[in-house]
Design a protein around this motif. Sequence first.
Motif, PDB file in Angstrom:
ATOM      1  N   MET A   1      61.681  53.528  71.439  1.00  0.00           N
ATOM      2  CA  MET A   1      60.636  54.012  71.577  1.00  0.00           C
ATOM      3  C   MET A   1      61.563  56.102  71.256  1.00  0.00           C
ATOM      4  SD  MET A   1      57.207  54.798  73.395  1.00  0.00           S
ATOM      5  CE  MET A   1      57.751  54.681  74.600  1.00  0.00           C
ATOM      6  N   TYR A   2      62.013  56.013  71.930  1.00  0.00           N
ATOM      7  CA  TYR A   2      62.954  57.140  72.032  1.00  0.00           C
ATOM      8  C   TYR A   2      63.210  57.839  73.343  1.00  0.00           C
ATOM      9  CZ  TYR A   2      59.417  58.512  75.555  1.00  0.00           C
ATOM     10  OH  TYR A   2      58.513  58.479  76.442  1.00  0.00           O
ATOM     11  N   ILE A  41      63.685  60.024  68.410  1.00  0.00           N
ATOM     12  CA  ILE A  41      62.320  58.791  68.063  1.00  0.00           C
ATOM     13  C   ILE A  41      63.181  58.229  67.438  1.00  0.00           C
ATOM     14  CG2 ILE A  41      59.986  58.876  66.670  1.00  0.00           C
ATOM     15  CD1 ILE A  41      59.970  60.754  68.922  1.00  0.00           C
ATOM     16  N   ASN A  97      56.044  55.795  62.492  1.00  0.00           N
ATOM     17  CA  ASN A  97      56.846  56.651  63.777  1.00  0.00           C
ATOM     18  C   ASN A  97      56.230  57.746  64.217  1.00  0.00           C
ATOM     19  OD1 ASN A  97      59.417  54.255  63.967  1.00  0.00           O
ATOM     20  ND2 ASN A  97      58.547  55.232  62.009  1.00  0.00           N
ATOM     21  N   LYS A 100      54.681  57.080  67.649  1.00  0.00           N
ATOM     22  CA  LYS A 100      56.110  57.022  68.919  1.00  0.00           C
ATOM     23  C   LYS A 100      56.478  58.709  68.914  1.00  0.00           C
ATOM     24  CE  LYS A 100      58.302  52.974  66.893  1.00  0.00           C
ATOM     25  NZ  LYS A 100      59.131  52.210  66.279  1.00  0.00           N
ATOM     26  N   SER A 103      53.938  60.153  70.929  1.00  0.00           N
ATOM     27  CA  SER A 103      54.066  59.734  72.335  1.00  0.00           C
ATOM     28  C   SER A 103      54.354  60.502  73.367  1.00  0.00           C
ATOM     29  CB  SER A 103      53.744  58.131  71.794  1.00  0.00           C
ATOM     30  OG  SER A 103      52.880  57.229  72.468  1.00  0.00           O
ATOM     31  N   LEU A 172      51.070  54.828  72.952  1.00  0.00           N
ATOM     32  CA  LEU A 172      52.125  53.365  73.201  1.00  0.00           C
ATOM     33  C   LEU A 172      52.673  54.381  75.130  1.00  0.00           C
ATOM     34  CD1 LEU A 172      54.904  53.909  71.008  1.00  0.00           C
ATOM     35  CD2 LEU A 172      53.303  52.149  71.304  1.00  0.00           C
TER      36      LEU A 172
END
Length: 187
Positions: A1-2, A41, A97, A100, A103, A172
């Motif tokens: 995700m990151y 990300i 994305n 993401k 989030s 998320l």
Amino acid sequence: MYRKGDSLDDFILFDRIWTRVWQQQGFELEFTRRDADCYLILSDDGEAAGTVEFKRYDPGRHPIDALAPFSEHPALGPGKAVEVDKVALLPEYRGRNLDKLISLIVHYCENRGRTHIVALMEPKLCKALRMAFRIKLERIAEPFHYKGGMVVPVVCDVSRLYLNKPAYGWLLPNPERPEIVLPAVGS
């Protein structure tokens, strides 16, 4: 995700991504502050798809206050906000994305007890956040030309999002604060 940038390779990749995106959009480049938190990300296949930089915001003492009246906002007391900068998604990763990226911003603030972000946002991003994600951005001054493009000075109460997660189905799960699901009584 990151993931948070924590190595020289991460910082090189971070700088490569945001500078490419900003140059494509016509923005002037600026140095990355090493006292900032730099995040990458990650796409679903694990590739670095974008960047976000978080900087401590101290009302009345932050350079962004010279550009717009952020320090006059009543919710931005000491320790309440962070500046979000170097928001960038590579063209091939845009759209799928963005959840993401948003989030990450929400999780970063939630995990550090910050309630608000301050930012100079590109107008198209403001519109996408408002229309597609139902995020309320408070414009604190008129849009203006800055470093090669138009920006909108905004404040966002991100605590609204992290305190009301079910209302934001695209948000998320927070990897640093996993949800604990208890079994039903009698199971």
